[in-house]
Design a protein around this motif. Structure first.
Motif, PDB file in Angstrom:
ATOM      1  N   ARG A 252       6.238  11.965  -4.641  1.00  0.00           N
ATOM      2  CA  ARG A 252       6.044  10.502  -4.621  1.00  0.00           C
ATOM      3  C   ARG A 252       7.316   9.803  -3.145  1.00  0.00           C
ATOM      4  NH1 ARG A 252       2.933   6.703  -6.728  1.00  0.00           N
ATOM      5  NH2 ARG A 252       4.686   4.553  -6.618  1.00  0.00           N
ATOM      6  N   VAL A 253       8.379  10.663  -3.642  1.00  0.00           N
ATOM      7  CA  VAL A 253       9.704   9.931  -1.983  1.00  0.00           C
ATOM      8  C   VAL A 253       9.122  10.742  -1.157  1.00  0.00           C
ATOM      9  CG1 VAL A 253      11.940  10.246  -1.595  1.00  0.00           C
ATOM     10  CG2 VAL A 253      11.104   8.959  -4.046  1.00  0.00           C
ATOM     11  N   VAL A 254       8.600  11.737  -1.089  1.00  0.00           N
ATOM     12  CA  VAL A 254       8.732  13.139   0.293  1.00  0.00           C
ATOM     13  C   VAL A 254       7.214  12.684   0.493  1.00  0.00           C
ATOM     14  CG1 VAL A 254       7.444  15.403   0.681  1.00  0.00           C
ATOM     15  CG2 VAL A 254       9.569  14.620  -0.937  1.00  0.00           C
ATOM     16  N   LEU A 255       6.470  11.797   0.007  1.00  0.00           N
ATOM     17  CA  LEU A 255       5.116  11.605   0.808  1.00  0.00           C
ATOM     18  C   LEU A 255       5.136  10.433   1.421  1.00  0.00           C
ATOM     19  CD1 LEU A 255       2.739  12.296  -1.872  1.00  0.00           C
ATOM     20  CD2 LEU A 255       2.759  13.128   0.239  1.00  0.00           C
ATOM     21  N   ARG A 256       5.925   9.263   0.869  1.00  0.00           N
ATOM     22  CA  ARG A 256       6.634   8.324   1.554  1.00  0.00           C
ATOM     23  C   ARG A 256       7.114   8.640   2.875  1.00  0.00           C
ATOM     24  NH1 ARG A 256       8.029   4.617  -3.954  1.00  0.00           N
ATOM     25  NH2 ARG A 256       5.928   4.023  -4.838  1.00  0.00           N
TER      26      ARG A 256
ATOM     27  N   LEU B 263       0.782  -1.143   0.331  1.00  0.00           N
ATOM     28  CA  LEU B 263      -0.069  -0.095   0.326  1.00  0.00           C
ATOM     29  C   LEU B 263       1.194   1.199  -0.511  1.00  0.00           C
ATOM     30  CD1 LEU B 263      -2.907  -0.823   2.551  1.00  0.00           C
ATOM     31  CD2 LEU B 263      -3.078  -1.116  -0.338  1.00  0.00           C
ATOM     32  N   LEU B 264       1.707   1.054   0.931  1.00  0.00           N
ATOM     33  CA  LEU B 264       2.668   2.292   0.744  1.00  0.00           C
ATOM     34  C   LEU B 264       3.446   2.974  -0.664  1.00  0.00           C
ATOM     35  CD1 LEU B 264       3.781   4.231   2.380  1.00  0.00           C
ATOM     36  CD2 LEU B 264       6.278   3.091   2.927  1.00  0.00           C
ATOM     37  N   GLY B 265       3.340   1.781  -1.212  1.00  0.00           N
ATOM     38  CA  GLY B 265       3.779   1.527  -3.100  1.00  0.00           C
ATOM     39  C   GLY B 265       3.144   2.495  -3.699  1.00  0.00           C
ATOM     40  N   THR B 266       1.157   2.229  -3.238  1.00  0.00           N
ATOM     41  CA  THR B 266      -0.018   3.317  -4.509  1.00  0.00           C
ATOM     42  C   THR B 266       0.284   4.352  -4.122  1.00  0.00           C
ATOM     43  OG1 THR B 266      -0.877   2.976  -2.587  1.00  0.00           O
ATOM     44  CG2 THR B 266      -0.909   1.139  -3.655  1.00  0.00           C
ATOM     45  N   VAL B 267       1.298   5.205  -2.319  1.00  0.00           N
ATOM     46  CA  VAL B 267       1.001   5.745  -2.468  1.00  0.00           C
ATOM     47  C   VAL B 267       1.565   7.900  -3.187  1.00  0.00           C
ATOM     48  CG1 VAL B 267       2.548   8.127  -0.812  1.00  0.00           C
ATOM     49  CG2 VAL B 267       0.976   6.378  -0.237  1.00  0.00           C
ATOM     50  N   SER B 268       0.790   8.500  -4.243  1.00  0.00           N
ATOM     51  CA  SER B 268       1.244   9.415  -5.073  1.00  0.00           C
ATOM     52  C   SER B 268       0.908  10.832  -4.532  1.00  0.00           C
ATOM     53  CB  SER B 268       0.510   8.923  -6.156  1.00  0.00           C
ATOM     54  OG  SER B 268      -0.660   9.480  -6.132  1.00  0.00           O
ATOM     55  N   SER B 269       0.851  11.541  -5.194  1.00  0.00           N
ATOM     56  CA  SER B 269       1.264  13.401  -5.123  1.00  0.00           C
ATOM     57  C   SER B 269      -0.509  13.486  -4.706  1.00  0.00           C
ATOM     58  CB  SER B 269       1.156  14.011  -6.514  1.00  0.00           C
ATOM     59  OG  SER B 269       3.127  14.407  -6.388  1.00  0.00           O
TER      60      SER B 269
ATOM     61  N   CYS C  50     -13.509   1.667   2.493  1.00  0.00           N
ATOM     62  CA  CYS C  50     -13.010   2.410   2.333  1.00  0.00           C
ATOM     63  C   CYS C  50     -11.394   3.491   2.344  1.00  0.00           C
ATOM     64  CB  CYS C  50     -13.498   3.658   2.407  1.00  0.00           C
ATOM     65  SG  CYS C  50     -15.969   3.620   2.928  1.00  0.00           S
ATOM     66  N   LEU C  51     -11.297   3.493   3.541  1.00  0.00           N
ATOM     67  CA  LEU C  51      -9.844   3.553   3.158  1.00  0.00           C
ATOM     68  C   LEU C  51      -8.591   2.847   1.792  1.00  0.00           C
ATOM     69  CD1 LEU C  51      -9.370   4.063   7.173  1.00  0.00           C
ATOM     70  CD2 LEU C  51      -9.404   5.898   5.249  1.00  0.00           C
ATOM     71  N   PHE C  52      -8.797   1.839   2.242  1.00  0.00           N
ATOM     72  CA  PHE C  52      -8.730   0.690   1.309  1.00  0.00           C
ATOM     73  C   PHE C  52      -8.241   1.379  -0.079  1.00  0.00           C
ATOM     74  CE2 PHE C  52      -8.947  -3.066  -1.939  1.00  0.00           C
ATOM     75  CZ  PHE C  52      -7.306  -3.137  -1.938  1.00  0.00           C
ATOM     76  N   ARG C  53      -9.693   2.003  -0.210  1.00  0.00           N
ATOM     77  CA  ARG C  53      -9.750   2.010  -1.871  1.00  0.00           C
ATOM     78  C   ARG C  53      -9.400   3.825  -1.990  1.00  0.00           C
ATOM     79  NH1 ARG C  53     -14.456   0.899  -5.646  1.00  0.00           N
ATOM     80  NH2 ARG C  53     -12.838   2.340  -6.948  1.00  0.00           N
ATOM     81  N   PHE C  54      -8.842   4.625  -1.070  1.00  0.00           N
ATOM     82  CA  PHE C  54      -7.907   5.011  -0.438  1.00  0.00           C
ATOM     83  C   PHE C  54      -6.742   5.522  -1.274  1.00  0.00           C
ATOM     84  CE2 PHE C  54      -4.769   8.049   1.814  1.00  0.00           C
ATOM     85  CZ  PHE C  54      -4.910   9.359   0.983  1.00  0.00           C
ATOM     86  N   PHE C  55      -6.208   4.252  -1.439  1.00  0.00           N
ATOM     87  CA  PHE C  55      -4.681   3.734  -1.402  1.00  0.00           C
ATOM     88  C   PHE C  55      -4.567   3.743  -3.154  1.00  0.00           C
ATOM     89  CE2 PHE C  55      -3.778   3.408   2.498  1.00  0.00           C
ATOM     90  CZ  PHE C  55      -3.033   4.099   3.092  1.00  0.00           C
ATOM     91  N   VAL C  56      -5.531   2.762  -3.338  1.00  0.00           N
ATOM     92  CA  VAL C  56      -5.834   2.021  -4.840  1.00  0.00           C
ATOM     93  C   VAL C  56      -6.487   3.490  -5.756  1.00  0.00           C
ATOM     94  CG1 VAL C  56      -7.368   0.350  -5.919  1.00  0.00           C
ATOM     95  CG2 VAL C  56      -6.587  -0.520  -3.972  1.00  0.00           C
TER      96      VAL C  56
ATOM     97  N   VAL D 111      -4.494   4.268  -9.547  1.00  0.00           N
ATOM     98  CA  VAL D 111      -5.262   4.039 -10.408  1.00  0.00           C
ATOM     99  C   VAL D 111      -5.856   4.625 -11.531  1.00  0.00           C
ATOM    100  CG1 VAL D 111      -7.636   2.851 -11.348  1.00  0.00           C
ATOM    101  CG2 VAL D 111      -6.234   1.423  -9.939  1.00  0.00           C
ATOM    102  N   LEU D 112      -6.188   6.645 -10.882  1.00  0.00           N
ATOM    103  CA  LEU D 112      -6.720   7.101 -11.383  1.00  0.00           C
ATOM    104  C   LEU D 112      -5.552   7.909 -12.365  1.00  0.00           C
ATOM    105  CD1 LEU D 112      -9.287   9.260  -8.670  1.00  0.00           C
ATOM    106  CD2 LEU D 112      -9.588   7.893 -11.653  1.00  0.00           C
ATOM    107  N   LEU D 113      -4.046   7.653 -11.149  1.00  0.00           N
ATOM    108  CA  LEU D 113      -3.036   8.525 -12.120  1.00  0.00           C
ATOM    109  C   LEU D 113      -2.386   7.554 -12.887  1.00  0.00           C
ATOM    110  CD1 LEU D 113      -0.836  10.066  -9.533  1.00  0.00           C
ATOM    111  CD2 LEU D 113      -2.101  11.403 -11.452  1.00  0.00           C
ATOM    112  N   TYR D 114      -2.234   6.324 -12.929  1.00  0.00           N
ATOM    113  CA  TYR D 114      -1.724   5.475 -14.097  1.00  0.00           C
ATOM    114  C   TYR D 114      -2.060   3.970 -14.560  1.00  0.00           C
ATOM    115  CZ  TYR D 114       1.901   8.205 -11.209  1.00  0.00           C
ATOM    116  OH  TYR D 114       2.858   8.988 -10.792  1.00  0.00           O
TER     117      TYR D 114
END
Length: 308
Positions: free
Chosen positions: A254-258, A9-15, A112-118, A122-125
């Motif tokens: 992405r690096v900053v957010l992680r 899930l950490l790998g899904t974190v994006s701007s 819903c929190l799971f959908r926050f990550f996914v 998906v919207l970006l990539y």
């Protein structure tokens, strides 16, 4: 476009995640017992209407512990959340019955929190394949167990998650009172209630853009529940925003957010070592927060409004 599917899930974190928090809250609170419980809450210490920065920290820490913490961290947070939720129960005049510690309600919140990550990925990539989604479902189990949902109740794979999600949609509804709460979150109007003039200035400057991104991040079904319109022109504008956010990812955001997620975990552990309450001191008011709980001035204003 990213070539490798995330395996955590950490790998899904994006701007994009920085713009989708309220959209995810709307999804959570669209289940009436959850929405009414938050709307009627008397827990002043956990309200964004009183302490927005603290609420952002504690929510961020919960997510960070789920994706980057250990079992001991999660157990401490689970106990702290259960204590807060113990004070969120329906009353005699509540429109629906609710208990914030009820596993059925918390399972929906975790979904819903799971959908926050996914969804931010998906919207970006673009869409993820089934094996990747199955892996992420398993990775997301701590989002549910962290709010006292038994591990076996979490869906076993993406197909089971989709079935659960589809089964819940007919149960969703948004009352006028809860819709007003959502509007004040989406346009950052709640900052004026928390911080006075500085908050109102921030809401005026940043609110329109954040409201737009909230609408863009919401799945169409939830936009319809809110009564929000979404035009082809809106979609083109949102697509341009997504392009800019992809560039932000490529330039290192992405690096900053992680790193922020890992700092949340470090801060949580430091608070424990110092003997501090991880969610801060619990404060429960006789009044609902929306009626001025924790703020005498707002309570007086509400009383004047009702007397007119």
């Amino acid at each position: 476009m990213l070539r490798t599917a995330p395996t955590t899930l950490l790998g899904t974190v994006s701007s994009l995640g920085a713009t989708s928090g309220v959209a995810n809250v709307i999804q959570q609170l669209a289940l009436p017992p959850v929405g009414e419980g938050v709307s009627e809450s008397r827990v002043v210490s956990g309200s964004p209407r009183r302490y927005p920065m603290k609420r952002a920290r504690t929510t961020g820490q919960y997510l960070a512990l789920a994706v980057a913490g250990n079992d001991e961290d999660r157990a401490v947070m689970r106990a702290a959340i259960a204590e807060v939720h113990r004070h969120v129960r329906s009353g005699e005049h509540s429109p629906v019955a609710y208990n914030a510690n009820a596993a059925d309600l918390q399972l929906w919140v975790a979904a819903c929190l799971f959908r926050f990550f996914v969804d931010q990925h998906v919207l970006l990539y673009g869409d993820l394949d089934r094996p990747a989604l199955d892996t992420l479902v398993e990775q997301a189990r701590p989002l549910a167990t962290g709010v006292n949902v038994r591990a076996e109740r979490w869906p076993a794979d993406w197909a089971a998650f989709e079935d659960y999600w589809a089964s819940m949609l007919p149960r969703l509804a948004i009352s006028p009172e809860v819709r007003r709460d959502f509007e004040s979150l989406a346009d950052l109007g709640f900052l004026g209630e928390a911080w006075g003039l500085p908050g109102r200035i921030l809401s005026r400057v940043l609110g329109p853009a954040y409201h737009f991104m909230t609408r863009g991040n919401l799945p169409p079904y939830f936009r319809e529940l809110m009564g929000w319109q979404w035009t082809a022109a809106d979609q083109r504008r949102f697509d341009r925003a997504l392009t800019a956010l992809r560039w932000a990812d490529r330039l290192g955001n992405r690096v900053v957010l992680r790193t922020v997620y890992r700092l949340y975990v470090a801060d949580f552990r430091l608070r424990r070592r110092l003997g501090l309450e991880v969610l801060g001191r619990l404060r429960v008011s006789d009044l609902m927060v929306r009626d001025g709980g924790g703020r005498r001035r707002i309570a007086r204003e509400r009383q004047v409004d009702r007397s007119r």
